[in-house]
Design a protein around this motif. Structure first.
Motif, PDB file in Angstrom:
ATOM      1  N   VAL A  26     -12.759  -5.346  11.244  1.00 54.96           N
ATOM      2  CA  VAL A  26     -11.416  -3.764  11.574  1.00 54.96           C
ATOM      3  C   VAL A  26     -10.101  -4.083  10.085  1.00 54.96           C
ATOM      4  O   VAL A  26     -10.077  -5.114   9.688  1.00 54.96           O
ATOM      5  CB  VAL A  26     -10.604  -3.459  12.444  1.00 54.96           C
ATOM      6  CG1 VAL A  26     -10.173  -2.435  12.228  1.00 54.96           C
ATOM      7  CG2 VAL A  26     -11.523  -3.721  13.795  1.00 54.96           C
ATOM      8  N   VAL A  27     -10.855  -3.036   9.030  1.00 53.25           N
ATOM      9  CA  VAL A  27      -9.983  -3.299   7.978  1.00 53.25           C
ATOM     10  C   VAL A  27      -7.961  -2.721   8.220  1.00 53.25           C
ATOM     11  O   VAL A  27      -8.050  -1.829   9.180  1.00 53.25           O
ATOM     12  CB  VAL A  27     -10.718  -2.142   6.876  1.00 53.25           C
ATOM     13  CG1 VAL A  27      -9.111  -2.023   5.689  1.00 53.25           C
ATOM     14  CG2 VAL A  27     -12.010  -1.948   6.061  1.00 53.25           C
ATOM     15  N   PRO A  28      -7.188  -3.755   7.763  1.00 50.24           N
ATOM     16  CA  PRO A  28      -5.759  -3.330   8.272  1.00 50.24           C
ATOM     17  C   PRO A  28      -5.062  -2.616   7.830  1.00 50.24           C
ATOM     18  O   PRO A  28      -5.151  -1.986   6.662  1.00 50.24           O
ATOM     19  CB  PRO A  28      -4.891  -5.017   8.117  1.00 50.24           C
ATOM     20  CG  PRO A  28      -6.520  -5.339   6.765  1.00 50.24           C
ATOM     21  CD  PRO A  28      -7.760  -5.130   7.530  1.00 50.24           C
ATOM     22  N   ASN A  29      -3.865  -1.599   8.359  1.00 47.00           N
ATOM     23  CA  ASN A  29      -3.765  -0.514   7.525  1.00 47.00           C
ATOM     24  C   ASN A  29      -4.754   0.666   6.508  1.00 47.00           C
ATOM     25  O   ASN A  29      -3.921   1.387   5.895  1.00 47.00           O
ATOM     26  CB  ASN A  29      -2.937  -0.858   5.909  1.00 47.00           C
ATOM     27  CG  ASN A  29      -1.992  -2.298   6.004  1.00 47.00           C
ATOM     28  OD1 ASN A  29      -1.486  -2.298   6.766  1.00 47.00           O
ATOM     29  ND2 ASN A  29      -2.463  -3.406   5.145  1.00 47.00           N
ATOM     30  N   VAL A  33       0.811  -0.840  -0.364  1.00 45.54           N
ATOM     31  CA  VAL A  33       0.356   0.305   0.467  1.00 45.54           C
ATOM     32  C   VAL A  33       0.634   1.157   0.169  1.00 45.54           C
ATOM     33  O   VAL A  33       1.284   2.726  -0.528  1.00 45.54           O
ATOM     34  CB  VAL A  33      -1.181  -0.274   0.849  1.00 45.54           C
ATOM     35  CG1 VAL A  33      -1.469   1.464   1.360  1.00 45.54           C
ATOM     36  CG2 VAL A  33      -1.966  -0.990   1.192  1.00 45.54           C
ATOM     37  N   PHE A  34       1.589   1.061   0.819  1.00 41.31           N
ATOM     38  CA  PHE A  34       2.945   2.266   1.045  1.00 41.31           C
ATOM     39  C   PHE A  34       3.449   2.924  -0.526  1.00 41.31           C
ATOM     40  O   PHE A  34       3.408   3.587  -0.750  1.00 41.31           O
ATOM     41  CB  PHE A  34       4.467   2.338   1.988  1.00 41.31           C
ATOM     42  CG  PHE A  34       5.525   2.864   1.878  1.00 41.31           C
ATOM     43  CD1 PHE A  34       4.774   4.300   2.100  1.00 41.31           C
ATOM     44  CD2 PHE A  34       6.596   3.151   1.457  1.00 41.31           C
ATOM     45  CE1 PHE A  34       5.840   5.152   2.149  1.00 41.31           C
ATOM     46  CE2 PHE A  34       7.426   3.742   1.110  1.00 41.31           C
ATOM     47  CZ  PHE A  34       7.259   5.144   1.747  1.00 41.31           C
ATOM     48  N   TRP A  58      -3.881   3.715   3.981  1.00 39.23           N
ATOM     49  CA  TRP A  58      -5.557   3.661   3.157  1.00 39.23           C
ATOM     50  C   TRP A  58      -5.697   4.923   2.782  1.00 39.23           C
ATOM     51  O   TRP A  58      -6.337   5.797   1.673  1.00 39.23           O
ATOM     52  CB  TRP A  58      -5.842   2.380   3.301  1.00 39.23           C
ATOM     53  CG  TRP A  58      -6.228   1.643   2.722  1.00 39.23           C
ATOM     54  CD1 TRP A  58      -6.016   0.096   3.585  1.00 39.23           C
ATOM     55  CD2 TRP A  58      -6.141   0.424   1.626  1.00 39.23           C
ATOM     56  NE1 TRP A  58      -6.154  -1.074   3.136  1.00 39.23           N
ATOM     57  CE2 TRP A  58      -5.836  -0.665   1.177  1.00 39.23           C
ATOM     58  CE3 TRP A  58      -5.720   1.539   0.586  1.00 39.23           C
ATOM     59  CZ2 TRP A  58      -5.984  -1.516   0.085  1.00 39.23           C
ATOM     60  CZ3 TRP A  58      -5.596   0.175  -0.580  1.00 39.23           C
ATOM     61  CH2 TRP A  58      -4.981  -1.027  -0.576  1.00 39.23           C
ATOM     62  N   GLU A  59      -6.372   5.378   4.056  1.00 42.19           N
ATOM     63  CA  GLU A  59      -6.128   7.589   4.220  1.00 42.19           C
ATOM     64  C   GLU A  59      -5.196   7.255   3.276  1.00 42.19           C
ATOM     65  O   GLU A  59      -5.683   8.837   2.660  1.00 42.19           O
ATOM     66  CB  GLU A  59      -6.381   7.564   5.579  1.00 42.19           C
ATOM     67  CG  GLU A  59      -7.805   7.156   6.483  1.00 42.19           C
ATOM     68  CD  GLU A  59      -8.089   8.173   6.747  1.00 42.19           C
ATOM     69  OE1 GLU A  59      -8.477   9.096   6.255  1.00 42.19           O
ATOM     70  OE2 GLU A  59      -9.940   7.637   7.500  1.00 42.19           O
ATOM     71  N   GLY A  86      -7.413  -3.979  -5.238  1.00 43.00           N
ATOM     72  CA  GLY A  86      -9.273  -4.023  -5.115  1.00 43.00           C
ATOM     73  C   GLY A  86      -9.523  -2.884  -4.143  1.00 43.00           C
ATOM     74  O   GLY A  86     -10.041  -1.995  -3.650  1.00 43.00           O
ATOM     75  N   GLY A  87      -8.524  -2.166  -3.220  1.00 41.75           N
ATOM     76  CA  GLY A  87      -8.525  -1.644  -2.217  1.00 41.75           C
ATOM     77  C   GLY A  87      -8.279   0.341  -2.830  1.00 41.75           C
ATOM     78  O   GLY A  87      -9.512   0.960  -2.451  1.00 41.75           O
ATOM     79  N   ALA A  88      -7.800   0.553  -3.635  1.00 37.95           N
ATOM     80  CA  ALA A  88      -7.598   1.513  -4.819  1.00 37.95           C
ATOM     81  C   ALA A  88      -9.024   1.332  -4.909  1.00 37.95           C
ATOM     82  O   ALA A  88      -9.313   2.701  -5.214  1.00 37.95           O
ATOM     83  CB  ALA A  88      -6.246   1.830  -5.518  1.00 37.95           C
TER      84      ALA A  88
END
Length: 103
Positions: free
Chosen positions: A57-60, A5-6, A64-65, A36-38
């Motif tokens: 709870v969504v990790p990371n 994600v980073f 993501w924010e 999928g997240g993006a």
């Protein structure tokens, strides 16, 4: 998954702001998690208070924010392209090597 994600945030931060009407970019990833997240699940998670559809709870969430904030701030249209992994796509092998150095 944290590093993946980073690594989605970093190139967006380092690219210059787009000229008006020219802010479309393609972001290629072999990560289903990032794709999928993006592509929407991160925003849906944010709306749900960072819970997924099952209430977990969504990790990371901080990453993501940061990704959502960067996308919104830049005002770019981002096309998320899922590519196959480990099939010798030019540039993908080098990107994987660099990602592994960071993580």
């Amino acid at each position: 998954m944290l590093g993946i994600v980073f690594l989605a945030i970093t190139p967006l931060q380092s690219s210059p702001p787009p000229p008006p009407l020219q802010g479309q970019v393609a972001f290629c990833t072999d990560s289903s998690y990032v794709d999928g997240g993006a592509a929407g699940s991160a925003r849906r998670g944010k709306v749900r208070g960072w819970k997924n559809a099952k209430g977990a709870v969504v990790p990371n969430t901080a990453l993501w924010e940061a990704l959502i904030e960067e996308l919104d701030m830049q005002g770019r249209v981002v096309e998320w392209v899922k590519v196959l992994s480990h099939v010798g796509i030019e540039g993908r092998v080098e990107a994987d090597r660099l990602a592994n150095q960071v993580m």
